[in-house]
Design a protein around this motif. Structure first.
Motif, mmCIF file in Angstrom:
data_model
loop_
_atom_site.group_PDB
_atom_site.id
_atom_site.type_symbol
_atom_site.label_atom_id
_atom_site.label_comp_id
_atom_site.label_asym_id
_atom_site.label_seq_id
_atom_site.Cartn_x
_atom_site.Cartn_y
_atom_site.Cartn_z
ATOM 1 N N PRO A 33 0.828 -1.212 0.000
ATOM 2 C CA PRO A 33 0.000 0.000 0.000
ATOM 3 C C PRO A 33 0.864 1.264 0.000
ATOM 4 O O PRO A 33 1.833 1.372 0.759
ATOM 5 C CB PRO A 33 -0.791 -0.112 1.306
ATOM 6 N N ILE A 74 1.022 5.467 0.352
ATOM 7 C CA ILE A 74 0.453 6.761 0.747
ATOM 8 C C ILE A 74 1.422 7.820 0.240
ATOM 9 O O ILE A 74 2.599 7.798 0.590
ATOM 10 C CB ILE A 74 0.286 6.885 2.271
ATOM 11 N N HIS A 125 -2.945 3.551 -7.979
ATOM 12 C CA HIS A 125 -3.982 3.174 -7.002
ATOM 13 C C HIS A 125 -3.506 3.359 -5.556
ATOM 14 O O HIS A 125 -3.496 2.409 -4.761
ATOM 15 C CB HIS A 125 -4.420 1.719 -7.217
ATOM 16 N N TYR A 174 -3.406 4.471 -1.567
ATOM 17 C CA TYR A 174 -4.387 4.390 -0.484
ATOM 18 C C TYR A 174 -4.658 5.763 0.130
ATOM 19 O O TYR A 174 -5.594 5.908 0.909
ATOM 20 C CB TYR A 174 -3.905 3.419 0.598
ATOM 21 N N THR A 192 -5.682 3.338 5.754
ATOM 22 C CA THR A 192 -4.997 2.364 4.907
ATOM 23 C C THR A 192 -5.045 0.975 5.543
ATOM 24 O O THR A 192 -5.353 -0.021 4.878
ATOM 25 C CB THR A 192 -3.532 2.788 4.684
ATOM 26 N N GLN A 200 -8.557 -0.443 5.320
ATOM 27 C CA GLN A 200 -8.882 -0.853 3.956
ATOM 28 C C GLN A 200 -8.203 -2.176 3.603
ATOM 29 O O GLN A 200 -8.812 -3.057 2.989
ATOM 30 C CB GLN A 200 -8.440 0.226 2.967
ATOM 31 N N VAL A 201 -6.932 -2.312 3.992
ATOM 32 C CA VAL A 201 -6.206 -3.552 3.728
ATOM 33 C C VAL A 201 -6.837 -4.708 4.494
ATOM 34 O O VAL A 201 -7.051 -5.795 3.957
ATOM 35 C CB VAL A 201 -4.717 -3.407 4.105
ATOM 36 N N LYS A 253 -10.142 -5.687 2.838
ATOM 37 C CA LYS A 253 -9.914 -6.424 1.592
ATOM 38 C C LYS A 253 -9.461 -7.848 1.880
ATOM 39 O O LYS A 253 -9.947 -8.806 1.289
ATOM 40 C CB LYS A 253 -8.864 -5.706 0.745
#
Length: 247
Positions: free
Chosen positions: A79, A81, A99, A101, A120, A123-124, A127
């Motif tokens: 990920p 940022i 894409h 985060y 982040t 979200q991870v 998912k």
């Protein structure tokens, strides 16, 4: 005890990088390194893979931050940022291709950094949770009569019911606000409403649940808690007034 989230800082302004590193350490994260060039970041990842890449867009050297992210993504799914002092459309459109985060605009506050990383992580987790049997623990807060246990950073934290001011919806997340801290949970406001004790809490808007005992002011279209004006849904106002009469 869970391991700390590992973060690699890729930033060519070393004073800024050192300040970020200090803030991340104070927030409970592990900084795996500070590197000023994209090429060095790619070398670092070969020996130690971080959980999150905090990446300045405007790096000096052969690769800028976006090119570094594209090169990294050929072999790793880490990920990203972005840190940026330049928010023009050209940079944003290029960055979107990777894409990310999140974006953090310079100069930024510690809270901006904390929120970007927490979002982040959630979200991870969300998912990953869809692809495995175990859901992230944030989606199942343990609620007792007088307290709620939520996951914060890498541990479970006890939050007293009386200390909760209000809870705000953020899409499929909930943010719990107390006087001193915020906690982001992977759970919808609807599910949170089912779990909370109705004695203390009431949903007064599609985006808000409040602790009734924390209300400081009631106006025509909103209530005030800790200087925060929270809207009241028209269909829910009568229920609020009824509850206040019974306290």
């Amino acid at each position: 005890m869970e391991r700390k989230i590992k973060i690699l800082i890729v930033e060519d302004e070393m004073i800024i990088a050192a300040n970020i590193s200090l803030q991340l350490t104070e927030l409970g994260y592990e900084v795996t390194g500070i590197v000023p060039r994209g090429e060095e970041a790619l070398m670092h990842i070969k020996s130690e893979i971080p959980d999150i890449l905090l990446l300045d867009i405007n790096l000096k050297g052969d690769l800028d931050g976006i090119e570094t992210a594209l090169a990294m993504q050929k072999s790793h799914d880490i990920p990203v940022i972005y840190l940026t002092a330049n928010s023009d459309n050209a940079h944003f459109e290029r960055a979107k291709e990777t894409h990310p985060y999140g974006f953090i605009a310079k100069p930024f506050k510690k809270l901006d950094l904390q929120r970007a990383i927490q979002l982040t992580i959630t979200q991870v987790n969300s998912k990953n949770g869809r692809d495995s049997e175990s859901r992230p623990q944030e989606s199942n807060p343990s609620i007792l009569n007088d307290c709620i246990f939520v996951r914060h950073l890498n541990s479970m934290v006890k939050v007293n019911i009386e200390d909760i001011l209000y809870i705000e919806a953020e899409r499929n997340y909930c943010r719990i606000f107390t006087r001193n801290k915020e906690y982001l949970l992977v759970i919808t406001l609807k599910e949170m409403d089912k779990k909370l004790p109705s004695k203390h809490f009431l949903r007064i808007h599609r985006s808000y649940i409040i602790n009734i005992s924390q209300i400081k002011e009631i106006a025509t279209s909103h209530i005030v808690i800790a200087r925060k004006a929270i809207p009241i849904g028209k269909s829910l106002k009568n229920e609020l007034l009824k509850r206040l009469q019974t306290i």
